[in-house]
Design a protein around this motif. Structure first.
Motif, PDB file in Angstrom:
ATOM      1  N   TYR A  15       0.828  -1.211   0.000  1.00 18.81           N
ATOM      2  CA  TYR A  15       0.000   0.000   0.000  1.00 18.81           C
ATOM      3  C   TYR A  15       0.861   1.259   0.000  1.00 18.81           C
ATOM      4  CZ  TYR A  15      -3.405   3.498   1.364  1.00 18.81           C
ATOM      5  OH  TYR A  15      -4.179   4.621   1.398  1.00 18.81           O
TER       6      TYR A  15
ATOM      7  N   LYS B  38      -8.798   8.928   4.141  1.00 19.19           N
ATOM      8  CA  LYS B  38      -8.794   7.469   4.162  1.00 19.19           C
ATOM      9  C   LYS B  38      -7.404   6.906   3.891  1.00 19.19           C
ATOM     10  CE  LYS B  38     -10.879   3.431   1.928  1.00 19.19           C
ATOM     11  NZ  LYS B  38     -11.837   2.967   0.889  1.00 19.19           N
ATOM     12  N   GLU B  39      -6.690   7.498   2.938  1.00 17.92           N
ATOM     13  CA  GLU B  39      -5.353   7.021   2.607  1.00 17.92           C
ATOM     14  C   GLU B  39      -4.387   7.247   3.768  1.00 17.92           C
ATOM     15  OE1 GLU B  39      -5.382   7.536  -2.256  1.00 17.92           O
ATOM     16  OE2 GLU B  39      -4.668   9.175  -0.984  1.00 17.92           O
TER      17      GLU B  39
ATOM     18  N   LEU C 124      -5.250   4.577   6.396  1.00 13.87           N
ATOM     19  CA  LEU C 124      -4.748   3.260   6.019  1.00 13.87           C
ATOM     20  C   LEU C 124      -3.230   3.179   6.138  1.00 13.87           C
ATOM     21  CD1 LEU C 124      -6.948   2.343   2.909  1.00 13.87           C
ATOM     22  CD2 LEU C 124      -6.906   1.184   5.135  1.00 13.87           C
TER      23      LEU C 124
END
Length: 205
Positions: free
Chosen positions: A81, A111-112, A115
């Motif tokens: 990721y 969100k990134e 994460l």
């Protein structure tokens, strides 16, 4: 509550103040997107820290770590990721041509940022091995949330101060060129951090 806040501070500061994936994302977002980018990425990183606190308080993190296979998969997903996120930042920087963005689609989202923190193996290990020592005997979710809140406050003050200093120093810089080089540099740093977290290759004898 028997949370050891005073004891936690010396253990927290080296981690919160040292460069890493989240540090790179926040500074990159601040330089490329101003205060809006800064606060968006800070919020995502803070949510990631609280997620770790809840997971370890509920015992979920211990279950994941207890299985080498599951943790290996988690590390691989987290590394992949961050590599992808780094590649997207580099691509976004490279596509700045002729004084305008030909592709403005990618900027780090909440969100990134969340994460990137949640899937970071170093953050998982930190909360399991270090933070747990200061969460009290029972170590309930509330105790971990208190320590996580301290983590968020220290991190936010540090990153806000650094980003404000950098933003003040680049006011006269061409904003498009700044975004170009910041995105490329930030992407390269994310890739470097990702590759550094990979396990060493086995030696062939």
């Amino acid at each position: 509550m028997d949370v050891n806040i005073l004891g936690f501070m010396p253990a927290l500061l080296p981690v919160a103040l040292s460069p890493g994936a989240s540090f790179t994302l926040v500074i990159n977002s601040a330089l490329a997107g101003g205060h809006k980018g800064l606060f968006r990425t800070l919020a995502g990183t803070a949510l990631g820290i609280y997620t770790h606190a809840v997971f370890i308080g509920l015992g979920i993190t211990a279950v994941l770590i207890s299985s080498p296979a599951i943790f290996a998969v988690l590390k691989a997903v987290g590394t992949a990721y961050l590599l992808w996120l780094g590649a997207m930042l580099i691509r976004s920087g490279i596509t700045v041509n002729n004084g305008e963005f030909t592709d403005t689609k990618h900027s780090v989202t909440l969100k990134e940022a969340w994460l990137a923190n949640v899937l970071n193996p170093k953050a998982i290990i930190f909360y399991l091995t270090v933070v747990s020592q200061f969460a009290g005997i029972k170590g309930g979710v509330c105790n971990y949330l208190i320590l996580a809140s301290l983590h968020v406050v220290v991190m936010s003050i540090w990153l806000f101060s650094v980003s404000q200093t950098l933003l003040s120093s680049v006011k006269k810089t061409n904003p498009l060129m700044l975004k170009k080089y910041v995105n490329i540099a930030g992407g390269l740093l994310l890739i470097a951090f990702s590759l550094h977290s990979l396990p060493p290759l086995p030696q062939i004898r």
